[in-house]
Design a protein around this motif. Structure first.
Motif, PDB file in Angstrom:
ATOM      1  N   THR A  78      -3.778  73.005  79.489  1.00 53.93           N
ATOM      2  CA  THR A  78      -4.983  72.751  80.284  1.00 53.93           C
ATOM      3  C   THR A  78      -5.117  71.267  80.574  1.00 53.93           C
ATOM      4  O   THR A  78      -4.543  70.427  79.885  1.00 53.93           O
ATOM      5  N   ARG A 123     -10.667  61.686  81.573  1.00 54.84           N
ATOM      6  CA  ARG A 123     -10.292  62.987  81.006  1.00 54.84           C
ATOM      7  C   ARG A 123     -11.422  63.503  80.124  1.00 54.84           C
ATOM      8  O   ARG A 123     -12.058  62.753  79.391  1.00 54.84           O
ATOM      9  N   THR A 140      -8.084  80.626  77.093  1.00 53.73           N
ATOM     10  CA  THR A 140      -7.741  80.310  75.701  1.00 53.73           C
ATOM     11  C   THR A 140      -7.849  81.545  74.803  1.00 53.73           C
ATOM     12  O   THR A 140      -7.059  81.703  73.880  1.00 53.73           O
ATOM     13  N   TYR A 155     -10.447  71.232  86.779  1.00 52.58           N
ATOM     14  CA  TYR A 155      -9.869  71.874  85.607  1.00 52.58           C
ATOM     15  C   TYR A 155      -8.634  72.634  86.053  1.00 52.58           C
ATOM     16  O   TYR A 155      -8.673  73.358  87.051  1.00 52.58           O
ATOM     17  N   HIS A 195     -11.977  78.604  81.214  1.00 49.01           N
ATOM     18  CA  HIS A 195     -11.357  78.018  80.022  1.00 49.01           C
ATOM     19  C   HIS A 195     -11.473  78.975  78.825  1.00 49.01           C
ATOM     20  O   HIS A 195     -10.483  79.214  78.119  1.00 49.01           O
ATOM     21  N   SER A 202     -12.960  67.100  77.686  1.00 45.42           N
ATOM     22  CA  SER A 202     -12.656  68.357  77.017  1.00 45.42           C
ATOM     23  C   SER A 202     -13.547  69.441  77.617  1.00 45.42           C
ATOM     24  O   SER A 202     -14.777  69.308  77.603  1.00 45.42           O
ATOM     25  N   ASP A 213     -14.409  72.129  76.422  1.00 50.06           N
ATOM     26  CA  ASP A 213     -15.252  72.723  75.377  1.00 50.06           C
ATOM     27  C   ASP A 213     -16.632  72.072  75.304  1.00 50.06           C
ATOM     28  O   ASP A 213     -17.565  72.681  74.772  1.00 50.06           O
ATOM     29  N   TYR A 214     -16.764  70.867  75.836  1.00 51.20           N
ATOM     30  CA  TYR A 214     -18.025  70.135  75.733  1.00 51.20           C
ATOM     31  C   TYR A 214     -18.784  70.022  77.052  1.00 51.20           C
ATOM     32  O   TYR A 214     -19.766  69.302  77.137  1.00 51.20           O
ATOM     33  N   CYS A 235      -8.499  68.749  82.107  1.00 50.11           N
ATOM     34  CA  CYS A 235      -9.847  68.654  82.662  1.00 50.11           C
ATOM     35  C   CYS A 235     -10.151  67.178  82.900  1.00 50.11           C
ATOM     36  O   CYS A 235      -9.902  66.343  82.020  1.00 50.11           O
ATOM     37  N   THR A 269     -16.010  76.519  82.631  1.00 52.60           N
ATOM     38  CA  THR A 269     -16.120  76.853  81.204  1.00 52.60           C
ATOM     39  C   THR A 269     -15.770  78.320  80.945  1.00 52.60           C
ATOM     40  O   THR A 269     -15.114  78.633  79.954  1.00 52.60           O
TER      41      THR A 269
END
Length: 158
Positions: free
Chosen positions: A110, A8, A30, A133, A26, A10, A12-13, A112, A23
């Protein structure tokens, strides 16, 4: 027996240049509180849209498959235009193993994950690494749906 391993992540990274669709999707979802508007149309060619189900023994049925989605490219290469006639990918074991991610997206908004799977094709099993994702969202009509975006990590498939 199908092999399936995952980690798993994130979103965001993630590297924004390597995973731009994921990205950007996402960020869009959000910032819009998981409700779509007309700007969502730019993502459609890259997505698979699914209908959430009450149980997740299998991945949910596919309602729409974008022409530029990596999922479509992968399976149509091996199965042709009829790859998704059942509303699912042609690999039942993969559908079963992928189901938990969809359920997690519905529960948490979400999901990912970096995955490695041995996928069954007519000519035999193939190792397929990918990043997926999923995001649970609401359309303007109030329907709750799941958008799925994936990036195949093996350049052979792209």
């Amino acid at each position: 027996m199908i092999e399936y391993d995952s980690k798993r992540l994130s979103p965001d990274y993630l590297c924004r240049s390597k995973f731009s669709v994921i990205t950007s999707l996402h960020d869009y979802m959000t910032s819009n509180n998981f409700t779509i508007d007309m700007d969502f149309a730019e993502f459609f060619p890259h997505l698979t849209i699914c209908q959430p189900t009450k149980t997740y023994e299998l991945a949910p049925p596919i309602l729409l498959m974008g022409n530029q989605s990596d999922q479509k490219k992968l399976f149509e290469t091996h199965y042709g235009n009829d790859a998704f006639t059942t509303g699912r990918t042609p690999d039942a074991n993969l559908e079963r193993l992928a189901a938990a991610g969809y359920e997690d997206a519905v529960e948490n908004g979400t999901f990912c994950q970096e995955c490695e799977a041995t996928v069954m094709f007519p000519e035999g099993p193939q190792f397929v690494p990918f990043l997926r994702y999923m995001v649970h969202y609401q359309d303007p009509g109030g329907r709750k749906l799941i958008a799925y975006a994936a990036t195949l990590l093996n350049r052979t498939w792209q």
